[in-house]
Scaffold this motif. Structure first.
Motif, PDB file in Angstrom:
ATOM      1  N   GLY A 238      18.021  25.480  17.129  1.00 16.61           N
ATOM      2  CA  GLY A 238      19.407  24.632  16.931  1.00 16.61           C
ATOM      3  C   GLY A 238      20.323  24.769  18.004  1.00 16.61           C
ATOM      4  N   ALA A 239      19.888  25.474  18.921  1.00 20.02           N
ATOM      5  CA  ALA A 239      21.104  25.621  20.051  1.00 20.02           C
ATOM      6  C   ALA A 239      21.532  24.278  20.487  1.00 20.02           C
ATOM      7  CB  ALA A 239      20.443  26.385  21.352  1.00 20.02           C
ATOM      8  N   LEU A 240      20.935  23.095  20.645  1.00 20.75           N
ATOM      9  CA  LEU A 240      21.205  21.747  21.162  1.00 20.75           C
ATOM     10  C   LEU A 240      21.815  21.009  19.733  1.00 20.75           C
ATOM     11  CD1 LEU A 240      18.681  21.036  23.618  1.00 20.75           C
ATOM     12  CD2 LEU A 240      21.004  21.933  23.990  1.00 20.75           C
ATOM     13  N   ASP A 241      21.681  21.734  18.707  1.00 20.83           N
ATOM     14  CA  ASP A 241      22.444  20.695  17.479  1.00 20.83           C
ATOM     15  C   ASP A 241      23.658  19.914  18.100  1.00 20.83           C
ATOM     16  OD1 ASP A 241      20.296  21.549  16.154  1.00 20.83           O
ATOM     17  OD2 ASP A 241      21.521  22.755  14.684  1.00 20.83           O
ATOM     18  N   GLY A 242      23.806  18.585  17.683  1.00 19.58           N
ATOM     19  CA  GLY A 242      25.077  18.117  18.173  1.00 19.58           C
ATOM     20  C   GLY A 242      25.171  17.698  19.638  1.00 19.58           C
ATOM     21  N   VAL A 243      24.414  18.383  20.539  1.00 18.74           N
ATOM     22  CA  VAL A 243      24.687  17.989  22.039  1.00 18.74           C
ATOM     23  C   VAL A 243      24.044  16.807  22.257  1.00 18.74           C
ATOM     24  CG1 VAL A 243      23.979  19.142  24.034  1.00 18.74           C
ATOM     25  CG2 VAL A 243      24.627  20.790  22.439  1.00 18.74           C
ATOM     26  N   GLU A 244      24.813  16.062  23.012  1.00 23.86           N
ATOM     27  CA  GLU A 244      24.421  14.838  23.701  1.00 23.86           C
ATOM     28  C   GLU A 244      23.780  14.708  25.138  1.00 23.86           C
ATOM     29  OE1 GLU A 244      27.248  11.542  22.236  1.00 23.86           O
ATOM     30  OE2 GLU A 244      28.408  13.457  21.816  1.00 23.86           O
ATOM     31  N   ALA A 245      24.179  15.917  26.023  1.00 19.58           N
ATOM     32  CA  ALA A 245      23.708  16.166  27.429  1.00 19.58           C
ATOM     33  C   ALA A 245      23.721  17.564  27.857  1.00 19.58           C
ATOM     34  CB  ALA A 245      24.653  15.109  28.158  1.00 19.58           C
TER      35      ALA A 245
ATOM     36  N   GLU B  77      17.448  35.699  19.046  1.00 17.27           N
ATOM     37  CA  GLU B  77      17.464  37.070  18.930  1.00 17.27           C
ATOM     38  C   GLU B  77      18.702  37.491  20.142  1.00 17.27           C
ATOM     39  OE1 GLU B  77      15.010  41.145  18.710  1.00 17.27           O
ATOM     40  OE2 GLU B  77      14.021  39.305  19.420  1.00 17.27           O
ATOM     41  N   THR B  78      18.309  37.548  21.440  1.00 17.26           N
ATOM     42  CA  THR B  78      19.154  37.905  22.319  1.00 17.26           C
ATOM     43  C   THR B  78      20.057  36.975  23.053  1.00 17.26           C
ATOM     44  OG1 THR B  78      17.508  38.252  23.771  1.00 17.26           O
ATOM     45  CG2 THR B  78      18.066  40.150  22.779  1.00 17.26           C
ATOM     46  N   GLY B  79      20.022  35.781  22.564  1.00 20.92           N
ATOM     47  CA  GLY B  79      20.805  34.591  23.088  1.00 20.92           C
ATOM     48  C   GLY B  79      21.994  34.393  22.256  1.00 20.92           C
ATOM     49  N   THR B  80      22.681  33.622  23.024  1.00 23.48           N
ATOM     50  CA  THR B  80      24.156  33.431  22.305  1.00 23.48           C
ATOM     51  C   THR B  80      24.543  32.178  22.603  1.00 23.48           C
ATOM     52  OG1 THR B  80      24.615  35.886  22.854  1.00 23.48           O
ATOM     53  CG2 THR B  80      26.509  34.365  22.085  1.00 23.48           C
ATOM     54  N   VAL B  81      25.035  31.371  21.487  1.00 22.24           N
ATOM     55  CA  VAL B  81      25.722  29.964  21.466  1.00 22.24           C
ATOM     56  C   VAL B  81      26.963  30.034  20.987  1.00 22.24           C
ATOM     57  CG1 VAL B  81      25.263  27.760  20.765  1.00 22.24           C
ATOM     58  CG2 VAL B  81      23.308  29.240  21.115  1.00 22.24           C
ATOM     59  N   ALA B  82      27.693  29.576  22.127  1.00 24.60           N
ATOM     60  CA  ALA B  82      29.236  29.469  21.959  1.00 24.60           C
ATOM     61  C   ALA B  82      29.912  27.981  21.898  1.00 24.60           C
ATOM     62  CB  ALA B  82      30.109  30.283  22.655  1.00 24.60           C
TER      63      ALA B  82
ATOM     64  N   ALA C 261      41.315  28.274  28.453  1.00 25.00           N
ATOM     65  CA  ALA C 261      42.680  28.126  28.780  1.00 25.00           C
ATOM     66  C   ALA C 261      43.177  26.661  28.552  1.00 25.00           C
ATOM     67  CB  ALA C 261      43.257  28.861  30.057  1.00 25.00           C
ATOM     68  N   HIS C 262      42.312  25.670  28.760  1.00 21.63           N
ATOM     69  CA  HIS C 262      42.451  24.204  28.880  1.00 21.63           C
ATOM     70  C   HIS C 262      41.810  23.671  27.559  1.00 21.63           C
ATOM     71  CE1 HIS C 262      43.468  25.596  32.892  1.00 21.63           C
ATOM     72  NE2 HIS C 262      44.561  24.674  32.752  1.00 21.63           N
ATOM     73  N   GLU C 263      41.481  24.165  26.430  1.00 21.43           N
ATOM     74  CA  GLU C 263      40.619  23.676  25.461  1.00 21.43           C
ATOM     75  C   GLU C 263      41.233  22.567  24.789  1.00 21.43           C
ATOM     76  OE1 GLU C 263      37.918  25.612  21.824  1.00 21.43           O
ATOM     77  OE2 GLU C 263      39.725  26.644  22.588  1.00 21.43           O
ATOM     78  N   ASN C 264      42.610  22.651  24.638  1.00 23.94           N
ATOM     79  CA  ASN C 264      43.208  21.190  23.984  1.00 23.94           C
ATOM     80  C   ASN C 264      43.250  20.045  24.938  1.00 23.94           C
ATOM     81  OD1 ASN C 264      45.077  22.002  26.049  1.00 23.94           O
ATOM     82  ND2 ASN C 264      46.863  21.892  24.688  1.00 23.94           N
ATOM     83  N   LYS C 265      42.858  20.144  26.162  1.00 25.64           N
ATOM     84  CA  LYS C 265      42.801  18.949  27.075  1.00 25.64           C
ATOM     85  C   LYS C 265      41.243  18.528  27.296  1.00 25.64           C
ATOM     86  CE  LYS C 265      46.954  20.669  29.716  1.00 25.64           C
ATOM     87  NZ  LYS C 265      47.315  20.797  31.001  1.00 25.64           N
ATOM     88  N   LEU C 266      40.339  19.038  26.736  1.00 25.15           N
ATOM     89  CA  LEU C 266      38.974  18.744  26.615  1.00 25.15           C
ATOM     90  C   LEU C 266      38.601  17.420  25.911  1.00 25.15           C
ATOM     91  CD1 LEU C 266      37.112  22.169  26.543  1.00 25.15           C
ATOM     92  CD2 LEU C 266      38.000  20.956  28.737  1.00 25.15           C
ATOM     93  N   PRO C 267      37.876  16.556  26.660  1.00 20.18           N
ATOM     94  CA  PRO C 267      37.572  15.256  25.909  1.00 20.18           C
ATOM     95  C   PRO C 267      36.796  15.499  24.707  1.00 20.18           C
ATOM     96  CG  PRO C 267      36.546  15.353  28.068  1.00 20.18           C
ATOM     97  CD  PRO C 267      37.648  16.454  28.357  1.00 20.18           C
ATOM     98  N   GLY C 268      35.806  16.224  25.121  1.00 20.68           N
ATOM     99  CA  GLY C 268      34.662  16.500  24.017  1.00 20.68           C
ATOM    100  C   GLY C 268      34.270  18.030  24.007  1.00 20.68           C
ATOM    101  N   PRO C 269      33.279  18.458  22.886  1.00 17.19           N
ATOM    102  CA  PRO C 269      32.941  19.622  22.710  1.00 17.19           C
ATOM    103  C   PRO C 269      32.091  20.080  23.802  1.00 17.19           C
ATOM    104  CG  PRO C 269      32.692  18.291  20.627  1.00 17.19           C
ATOM    105  CD  PRO C 269      33.021  17.508  21.710  1.00 17.19           C
ATOM    106  N   VAL C 270      32.236  21.382  24.322  1.00 18.48           N
ATOM    107  CA  VAL C 270      31.602  22.063  25.049  1.00 18.48           C
ATOM    108  C   VAL C 270      30.537  23.352  24.429  1.00 18.48           C
ATOM    109  CG1 VAL C 270      31.337  23.260  27.385  1.00 18.48           C
ATOM    110  CG2 VAL C 270      33.043  21.243  26.968  1.00 18.48           C
ATOM    111  N   THR C 271      29.376  23.066  24.566  1.00 16.30           N
ATOM    112  CA  THR C 271      28.643  24.352  23.906  1.00 16.30           C
ATOM    113  C   THR C 271      28.075  25.143  25.268  1.00 16.30           C
ATOM    114  OG1 THR C 271      27.650  23.321  21.948  1.00 16.30           O
ATOM    115  CG2 THR C 271      26.104  24.779  23.020  1.00 16.30           C
ATOM    116  N   LEU C 272      28.126  26.335  24.885  1.00 25.22           N
ATOM    117  CA  LEU C 272      27.700  27.282  26.224  1.00 25.22           C
ATOM    118  C   LEU C 272      26.736  27.905  25.599  1.00 25.22           C
ATOM    119  CD1 LEU C 272      31.330  27.597  25.939  1.00 25.22           C
ATOM    120  CD2 LEU C 272      30.554  27.603  28.306  1.00 25.22           C
TER     121      LEU C 272
ATOM    122  N   ALA D 260      26.536  20.484  27.041  1.00 28.31           N
ATOM    123  CA  ALA D 260      26.058  22.196  26.798  1.00 28.31           C
ATOM    124  C   ALA D 260      25.730  22.575  28.071  1.00 28.31           C
ATOM    125  CB  ALA D 260      24.933  22.082  26.127  1.00 28.31           C
ATOM    126  N   LEU D 261      26.402  23.508  28.664  1.00 25.01           N
ATOM    127  CA  LEU D 261      26.312  24.242  29.774  1.00 25.01           C
ATOM    128  C   LEU D 261      25.501  25.695  29.643  1.00 25.01           C
ATOM    129  CD1 LEU D 261      29.918  23.939  31.153  1.00 25.01           C
ATOM    130  CD2 LEU D 261      28.034  22.477  31.710  1.00 25.01           C
TER     131      LEU D 261
END
Length: 389
Positions: A146-153, A52-57, A116-127, A69-70
């Protein structure tokens, strides 16, 4: 977005103050969610509502490296603020007394740099911007939806005023305790205070139960087991000359391991019933489990310790802080689902302003924003901003 670290830190600090002025408690964080989502929209970062009031980016969704994920929690507490800061709460009776405003602002500082440095990230980052940490099991709903779908750590943190600034703790295993609450209802027979022999006094029984419960930790558990059983209230209101029919007491349980829960809950029931019976009173016991212990995974804890050392220096570890601390966190739900680590990062200045979390005079330490954001950037494998911009 231009990658000017000094401007990012300033903007994050201003965001923190903005959030502090408008605190919202668990499951009511509608304005906070609107603010978060509006800032993501400004950067064209895709997001979805969760719990509901949570957000996943997510950033760098197509990167091939490890997906991390952070997390930041976003809710406040039903406490009337007395801090006197210029950004004091404008919602009377509510305040960010635990620093979740600072946690959210810190995650945005990291997010703005990562974008600003997204193209240099080695892997996806979920917030993850999570609601209802304060007793609402918000993390559980985030995981369920499903907030952790695909997240490895996953990695998270909490500011901690009892730890000096520049220090932190991030052990393998338990960092924060499991918890629960209990209520004991005592039913006797009321009557005139001049004739106690005709009554069955629940007030006296409540006092006996409260004392007896304190023996659980000292006499029924091994000395090596960290636990707290606290009776926090007794309610037996009546007139001065009246012994009431009922009394109740309530309290909190803290456990170093979720495995201890059944043992301690059974002891509370056993001791309350037996103690009440000695006074001719019956006892009904209701025990409610809340959060499990927050237990770090060793590999991820090692990674977070390395990031803390890189940012805070080699002497970052606070050896004077025993772990687990006996407060609790619903980050435990994430760590039960995927590997990860959680750190307590010092906010203490060593002066009279070091108010503990959940205190009406508390305020988040803004100087933590750049340091902890840099820890997140280390974990994400991002280019690092200058130390002294």
């Amino acid at each position: 977005m231009q990658a000017d670290w000094q401007s990012i830190v300033q903007r994050a600090t201003e965001l923190r103050h903005r959030l502090h002025r408008r605190p919202e408690i668990a499951w009511s964080e509608f304005e906070t969610a609107k603010t978060i989502r509006g800032l993501l929209d400004e950067l064209d970062i895709p997001w979805r509502a969760c719990a509901e009031t949570g957000t996943v980016a997510c950033l760098a969704a197509g990167a091939t490296g490890r997906h991390i994920a952070l997390r930041a929690d976003i809710d406040a507490l039903p406490i009337r603020e007395a801090s006197g800061v210029p950004w004091q709460s404008e919602n009377d009776g509510f305040m960010h007394a635990c620093g979740h405003d600072g946690h959210t602002a810190t995650l945005f500082a990291a997010l703005w740099w990562l974008r600003a440095h997204e193209n240099k990230l080695p892997g996806p980052v979920t917030l993850l911007f999570q609601p209802a940490e304060e007793g609402g099991h918000g993390a559980r709903r985030m995981v369920e939806e499903g907030a952790l779908d695909g997240v490895e750590a996953i990695f998270g943190w909490h500011n901690w005023p009892a730890i000096p600034a520049g220090k932190a703790v991030c052990p393998d295993g338990a960092v924060m305790a499991a918890n629960g609450t209990f209520k004991v209802t005592l039913r006797g027979r009321g009557g005139h205070a001049s004739q106690p022999e005709l009554c069955r006094d629940p007030v006296l029984a409540a006092a006996a139960v409260a004392q007896a419960l304190q023996q659980i930790v000292s006499r029924r558990l091994a000395a090596q087991s960290a636990a707290v059983v606290s009776v926090t209230s007794i309610d037996a209101r009546s007139a001065e000359t009246v012994i009431p029919d009922t009394a109740s007491l309530a309290g909190s349980i803290r456990l170093q391991s979720s495995d201890m829960r059944e043992q301690v809950e059974n002891l509370i029931r056993e001791i309350a019933v037996a103690s009440a019976s000695a006074y001719g009173v019956s006892a009904e016991v209701d025990v409610v489990p809340r959060y499990g212990a927050t237990c770090n995974h060793s590999d991820e804890a090692g990674q977070m310790r390395s990031a803390l050392a890189a940012v805070l220096g080699d002497d970052w570890q606070c050896d004077k802080t025993p772990v687990p601390i006996m407060a609790s966190e619903d980050f435990s739900y994430y760590l039960n689902a995927v590997p990860g680590a959680f750190a307590l990062i010092g906010a203490g200045d060593g002066d009279s302003t070091d108010h503990p979390c959940h205190n009406p005079h508390y305020d988040f330490r803004d100087a933590l924003i750049p340091d902890v954001a840099r820890v997140f950037l280390q974990l994400a494998g991002a280019p690092m901003p200058p130390v002294n911009p």
